[in-house]
Design an enzyme around this catalytic site. Structure first.
Site, PDB file in Angstrom:
ATOM      1  N   HIS A 176      27.492  -0.349 -16.436  1.00 34.75           N
ATOM      2  CA  HIS A 176      27.333  -0.629 -14.998  1.00 34.75           C
ATOM      3  C   HIS A 176      28.554  -0.012 -14.322  1.00 34.75           C
ATOM      4  CE1 HIS A 176      26.848  -3.633 -11.511  1.00 34.75           C
ATOM      5  NE2 HIS A 176      28.056  -3.146 -11.334  1.00 34.75           N
ATOM      6  N   ASP A 302      15.625  -2.811 -13.117  1.00 38.50           N
ATOM      7  CA  ASP A 302      16.693  -3.720 -12.671  1.00 38.50           C
ATOM      8  C   ASP A 302      16.079  -4.944 -11.985  1.00 38.50           C
ATOM      9  OD1 ASP A 302      19.179  -4.808 -12.369  1.00 38.50           O
ATOM     10  OD2 ASP A 302      19.936  -3.323 -10.961  1.00 38.50           O
TER      11      ASP A 302
END
Lengths: 420, 309
Positions: A176, A302
């Site tokens: 991330h 996501d």
């Protein structure tokens, strides 16, 4: 149990097959055919038949936030979206940073779920970015990757150790990418719209700077790294350049990064609030280019369910994230394939074979002997996406009311009908 | 003619005709303020609540005086807590106030978009008295009113806005309105306090204060909003005062009859020295009086629309 799906237009990117043929399913696997009478014949006339979709990035919220989503509701939602395999991120409460929790997720999803759930283990203990989590013990229970997703690994030395250590167990680190010193305090992309709305901006460089670090680390260590939810032009450029010099970097983007810009935050719509934030048009264009030339390998959802109480707030106080399972297929088909940016097999590979390579290489194809994961899709007739018809517990989507192509009719996972 | 929307959320939502309607009405209201008996019956029997999640002296008092001059029943809620974790959600609080037969809800909040969240969920008319870094429409309207009174109109004026543009809702509201009304807006700020995209919106971003003020009809200095800065945006107050304050040199480069404005409260010696604040060109005190007149006009017009609708 034997089934046959007849008359469907089969597209299997792994083999390159495109055309009308039957698909045989026997004892949970794809089969070459059988003599016996099938238990069920499914007529797929007028429908497309794809390998079941694979999502490399979702949040199922169990344990800890079952009021947002749980393994059952999350996988039902996934099945309705055409997914047969989903990889769930470890930012639960408690964090999935130990073997017992991995086993819990695997067992519960196997028993009660509507899709194959592949847990991703935390890279660091409690995702604090300070000490490595028990990656080896989690690997023994079946994690498919490691990640501190939801947060960046701020310290480069911890990322380096994580990549080295995970690789020993055959796992890839999913990063991330976010420089918190640049991003923190921001609520949307920094640009014309953040100025217009008076909201603090998150500059694109907060993502791309970290992408650069991961590419350099990967190059230095000669180890793979996977970049989560790519949203900026500069990130695409960096990954493209790294791939060109042979760095083992792979990348995903999400449907909202090629369908929406930061303009969607207009009116302080918290369903357009996510991290990374929706970006500008030039970023959207670059994401599509990245998908076209293979710089971006896959499309992940996501999927990030939140309760309405966490979204029905002042923009700055609302949680980040949107649900994605039930729109991903149609958004990709409508905005990448129907527009001519990608061919049908090219797009389908980003949601089947390419994520399979990262997570579990035997999945994502209709080849005999492989798990019988497939989805029947109506590509011809448009439908209006209705958030209240979702099987997710959550309703946080900016796509309510959109006219889309690619409605899932039926999903089969391991030879079992999981959505009809 | 009446206002189009139930609420006043920002200058972005107003048409030029609506802005002019508010300014014209404020002329009348200013006469009321200057009369011997400062009393009208425009809001007789109406109820007005101010809900302030941030500190305010002049804006809140200005609304309160305006309500009293127009015979409304008013009540005030001031709370420092804007966190949902510390109590009721904003939506619930606003609905509760709404259910007490509130006609006009005046709200200030630290989060941009907070009144936009509330407006569609309540029957009351919502007036945005400042939301985060987004808008402060009543301040901008009183600024337009002041410019119009002093300069006869706004079209064609050259307006310099100096200071913490990034954090300033006053700057944003002024920018939206001034561009709509046909003024030229020139901005100067430390580069760390200048948001992106302003040139695309039609403003001129200047390299220095002096450059921005060059030939200006109106000079507006903004308050440095230390409370909104997560980290320091400039090295020190004295450095700011040296490079980014209004000074005599800068003012000499403006038109000789340029007016000097500030939304208040002013940090003397930082945004401008005291002698400029007190100079004959300064209209800062008059802005305060005009604020009451403009707020009377806005409440009157919103109520008139409620009576019809």
């Amino acid at each position: 149990m034997r089934m046959v799906v007849e008359n469907g237009h089969v597209v299997d990117p792994a083999t390159g097959f495109t055309g009308v043929r039957p698909v045989y399913i026997e004892h949970g696997l794809i089969s070459d055919g059988f003599e016996e009478q099938p238990d069920r014949i499914i007529d797929a006339t007028g429908l497309a038949v794809f390998p079941g979709l694979i999502d490399a990035h979702c949040h199922l919220r169990e344990p800890g936030h079952e009021y947002r989503e749980d393994i059952v509701s999350g996988t039902k939602s996934a099945a309705k979206g055409g997914f047969t395999t989903v990889a769930c991120m470890p930012n639960t409460v408690p964090v999935c940073d130990h073997a017992a929790l991995v086993r819990f997720i695997k067992e519960k999803s196997a028993k009660e779920g509507y899709a194959r759930v592949l847990p991703i283990g935390a890279l660091s203990k409690e995702q604090k970015g300070l000490e490595l989590a028990e990656i080896g013990l989690m690997a023994a229970e079946g994690i498919v990757a490691v990640s501190d997703d939801g947060r960046p690994v701020e310290r480069a030395d911890i990322m380096r150790k994580g990549m080295l250590y995970a690789n020993h167990f055959g796992l890839t680190v999913i990063s991330h990418c976010e420089d918190l010193s640049l991003a923190e305090g921001g609520h949307m992309n920094e640009g014309l719209w953040s100025t217009t709305l008076g909201l603090r901006g998150i500059p694109t460089v907060s993502e791309s700077m970290m992408v650069a670090r991961e590419c350099l680390l990967s190059e230095y260590l000669e180890l793979p790294v996977h970049i989560a939810h790519v949203s900026t032009r500069a990130s695409v450029d960096l990954i493209r350049a790294a791939k060109a010099r042979g760095v083992q970097v792979s990348a995903e983007t999400c449907p909202h990064y090629f369908t929406l810009t930061d303009q969607a935050c207009q009116g302080f719509d918290t369903n357009a609030k996510m991290n990374p934030p929706l970006r500008a048009q030039e970023d959207v264009d670059a994401i599509i280019k990245g998908l076209q030339d293979g710089t971006i390998d896959m499309i992940a959802t996501d999927h990030a369910p939140h309760h309405s109480d966490e979204k029905d707030l002042e923009f700055g106080l609302a949680n980040n994230g949107i649900v994605g399972f039930e729109t991903a297929l149609a958004l990709g088909y409508t905005f990448l394939v129907r527009t001519g940016f990608l061919t049908l097999p090219q797009w389908l590979a980003t949601m089947t074979t390419n994520p399979a390579k990262l997570l579990q290489p035997d999945l994502g194809t209709l080849t005999p002997g492989r798990p019988a994961d497939l989805v029947l899709v109506d590509l011809e007739n448009p439908f209006i996406f209705d958030r209240d018809a979702m099987l997710s517990k959550a309703r946080n989507t900016p796509f309510h009311g959109w006219e889309l192509y690619g409605q899932v009719q039926l999903t089969i996972c391991d030879g079992r009908v999981t959505y009809e | 003619m009446q206002l189009i929307h139930k609420d006043l959320l920002g200058i972005q939502q107003l048409t030029v005709d609506e802005i002019n309607l508010i300014l014209d009405t404020a002329e009348t209201m200013k006469m009321v303020l200057q009369a011997n008996s400062k009393r009208t019956a425009h809001l007789q029997g109406k109820s007005i609540v101010t809900l302030f999640y941030e500190n305010s002296t002049r804006t809140r008092l200005s609304f309160e005086m305006a309500s009293k001059f127009m015979s409304a029943a008013s009540a005030n809620i001031a709370t420092s807590s804007s966190s949902v974790n510390k109590g009721e959600s904003l939506v619930d609080t606003a609905r509760t106030i709404d259910m007490m037969a509130t006609d006009i809800l005046i709200m200030r909040h630290g989060e941009s978009g907070a009144p936009h969240l509330i407006a569609p969920r309540v029957k009351a008319s919502v007036i945005n008295a400042g939301d985060g870094m987004n808008e402060h429409p009543t301040q901008a309207l009183l600024d337009f009113f002041t410019m119009r009174q002093k300069k006869g109109g706004i079209k064609g004026l050259r307006v310099a806005i100096i200071g913490d543009v990034l954090h300033s809702r006053v700057a944003r509201s002024n920018l939206w309105g001034l561009i709509k009304l046909g003024a030229e807006v020139r901005l100067a700020a430390p580069p760390t306090m200048m948001p992106v995209g302003l040139a695309e919106m039609g403003a001129v971003v200047c390299p220095s204060v002096r450059d921005a003020v060059q030939g200006a009809d109106v000079i507006m200095a903004l308050r440095i909003q230390l409370e909104r800065m997560r980290t320091a945006m400039f090295p020190s107050i004295s450095e700011y005062a040296r490079f980014f304050a209004l000074d005599d040199d800068a003012i000499r480069s403006a038109k000789p009859d340029a007016i000097i404005m500030h939304p208040g409260p002013c940090n003397h010696g930082v945004e401008m020295p005291t002698h400029i604040y007190d100079s004959s060109q300064s209209v800062i005190n008059e802005q305060v009086t005009n604020g009451v007149a403009v707020r009377m006009a806005i409440m009157y017009l919103l109520q008139a629309r409620r009576n019809v609708g």
